[in-house]
Enzyme design. Structure first.
Site, PDB file in Angstrom:
ATOM      1  CD1 TRP A 117       4.932  12.752  38.441  1.00  0.00           C
ATOM      2  CD2 TRP A 117       5.128  10.454  38.067  1.00  0.00           C
ATOM      3  NE1 TRP A 117       4.239  12.381  37.299  1.00  0.00           N
ATOM      4  CE2 TRP A 117       4.377  11.137  36.798  1.00  0.00           C
ATOM      5  CE3 TRP A 117       5.217   9.072  38.000  1.00  0.00           C
ATOM      6  CZ2 TRP A 117       3.764  10.412  35.943  1.00  0.00           C
ATOM      7  CZ3 TRP A 117       4.746   8.444  36.721  1.00  0.00           C
ATOM      8  CH2 TRP A 117       3.971   9.007  35.899  1.00  0.00           C
ATOM      9  CG  HIS A 118       3.599   6.684  40.216  1.00  0.00           C
ATOM     10  ND1 HIS A 118       5.038   6.198  40.071  1.00  0.00           N
ATOM     11  CD2 HIS A 118       3.136   6.279  39.219  1.00  0.00           C
ATOM     12  CE1 HIS A 118       5.138   5.749  38.855  1.00  0.00           C
ATOM     13  NE2 HIS A 118       4.176   5.910  38.140  1.00  0.00           N
ATOM     14  N   GLY A 119       2.557   9.632  43.527  1.00  0.00           N
ATOM     15  CA  GLY A 119       1.553  10.265  44.689  1.00  0.00           C
ATOM     16  C   GLY A 119       1.994  10.063  46.082  1.00  0.00           C
TER      17      GLY A 119
END
Length: 399
Positions: free
Chosen positions: A328-330
């Site tokens: 989700w962060h990347g």
């Protein structure tokens, strides 16, 4: 037209104070002006997503139309039927814009998606939790107009904290009694004051004065060095004070509007173990992942008897849950590794707690062991934050 990033300059706070004044006066007099709250929310959305960020504003409008119609359609369907396939399909459709935004930089050499905008992740969390609560049957009534207001509640739109539909609706529909509201005003003012200390004093010291110098020294050292250790600790402090400061601004502003947005940080570096850390750090995100991914995945795996042991089920789910958080962060190796490490740490933590409970007569427990546990937890977290920062990628892999 001027464009503002929330809580980033004195002009924004001056406009915010003027905008909140009628709401405060109304609530002190026992009245809530929904029409004005809608108007002021629209005004701040224009400030945030207008001007140079107009493309983001257009993406936001398209996203809101898409998600509101999707949720509304599913809830109308849910009144009659409850097929798992339809539910899964709707959840996939709900998160699809966020997935596109997250993977686009990875496949297009850092180019940002044209459908991305500030806060898309947190709006998606609200959408998905509303769909899941509708599936569970706990969300009995749905108002599309209110749902839209819930999504774009301007104090928290860009980075949370993540509220829940039913909790927000209780505050939105009611006017707090005067004595309670006076306490909210006091707490709101305190949070905003602390936000200034966190974000504009402490985060400035760590992030602007110290961090660049230590990063430069670490790069010059071309490997492991005390400067790199300094980067690890200083970046961790900067990350906390910057994000916690923003959260305090958002919560304080919400309190002025009579909405008790849940807190996001609770002295996380005092944690004795990694599970306690996640009960104190970015709490609304942690609890969201716990309630809407971890618990549901555990239930699914146990229902289908994928693993014989409940411990194995919990351990596998810890790692999956935190890996998803990393993605989700990347979509980069350091974000994903960060998630996996925290998943493994939660598995080890559960094993240690079981072992300690079984052998508590043989294991010492005193002030020293508590301080030592806090020390270990703090240093593990700081190391993973160093990974999270991407600085190691710059230092060792980017030429």
């Amino acid at each position: 037209m001027l464009t503002f990033t929330p809580y980033e300059n004195p002009t924004y706070f001056a406009i915010l104070a003027l905008g909140l004044l009628p709401i405060v006066i109304g609530l002190l007099c026992g009245r809530r002006f929904h029409w004005y709250e809608t108007l002021i929310s629209f005004f701040f959305l224009v400030l945030i997503f207008g001007g140079s960020k107009l493309s983001q504003g257009i993406a936001l409008i398209a996203y809101l139309v898409y998600e509101v119609l999707l949720v509304w359609g599913y809830i109308e369907y849910r009144k009659k039927k409850n097929q798992t396939g339809i539910f899964v399909g709707v959840v996939i459709l709900a998160i699809l814009p966020l997935v596109v935004v997250k993977i686009t930089p990875a496949i297009q050499n850092g180019t940002q998606s044209i459908i991305g905008f500030l806060g898309i992740s947190y709006l998606t969390f609200k959408v998905v939790q509303t769909i899941m609560e509708s599936r569970d049957g706990v969300l009995k009534k749905f108002d599309p107009w209110f749902f839209l207001q819930f999504l774009v509640f301007f104090p928290t739109i860009s980075s949370g904290p993540i509220d829940r539909y039913r909790r927000f609706k209780r505050d939105y529909d009611n006017v707090p009694k005067q004595d309670k509201y006076l306490k909210l005003l006091q707490k709101g003012l305190h949070n905003i004051f602390m936000g200034f200390i966190y974000k504009y004093m402490l985060a400035y010291i760590f992030g602007t004065l110290l961090l660049p110098k230590l990063q430069h020294q670490a790069l010059m050292a071309h490997g492991l060095s005390w400067s790199l250790v300094g980067v690890m600790y200083v970046y961790s402090m900067y990350l906390f004070f910057d994000f916690a400061g923003y959260s305090l601004f958002a919560i304080g502003t919400s309190y002025f509007m009579g909405v008790e947005t849940p807190i996001n940080f609770n002295a996380p570096f005092k944690s004795h173990n990694i599970k306690e850390f996640w009960n104190r750090w970015h709490m609304t995100l942690s609890f969201w992942f716990r309630d809407f991914i971890y618990m549901r995945l555990v239930f699914f795996l146990m229902k289908h008897k994928v693993f014989k042991s409940p411990k194995t089920t919990a351990n596998v789910t810890y790692i999956i849950n935190m890996t998803i958080m990393g993605f989700w962060h990347g979509v980069t190796w350091y974000y994903i590794t960060y998630g996996i490490l925290h998943g493994v740490a939660l598995v080890v933590n559960d094993w240690w707690l079981r072992y300690k409970k079984k052998h508590q007569a043989q294991l010492p427990h005193n002030k020293f062991t508590e301080v030592f546990a806090t020390f270990i937890t703090f240093n593990f977290v700081c190391f993973t934050f160093l990974l999270f920062s991407g600085f190691l990628n710059t230092m060792f892999f980017v030429k």
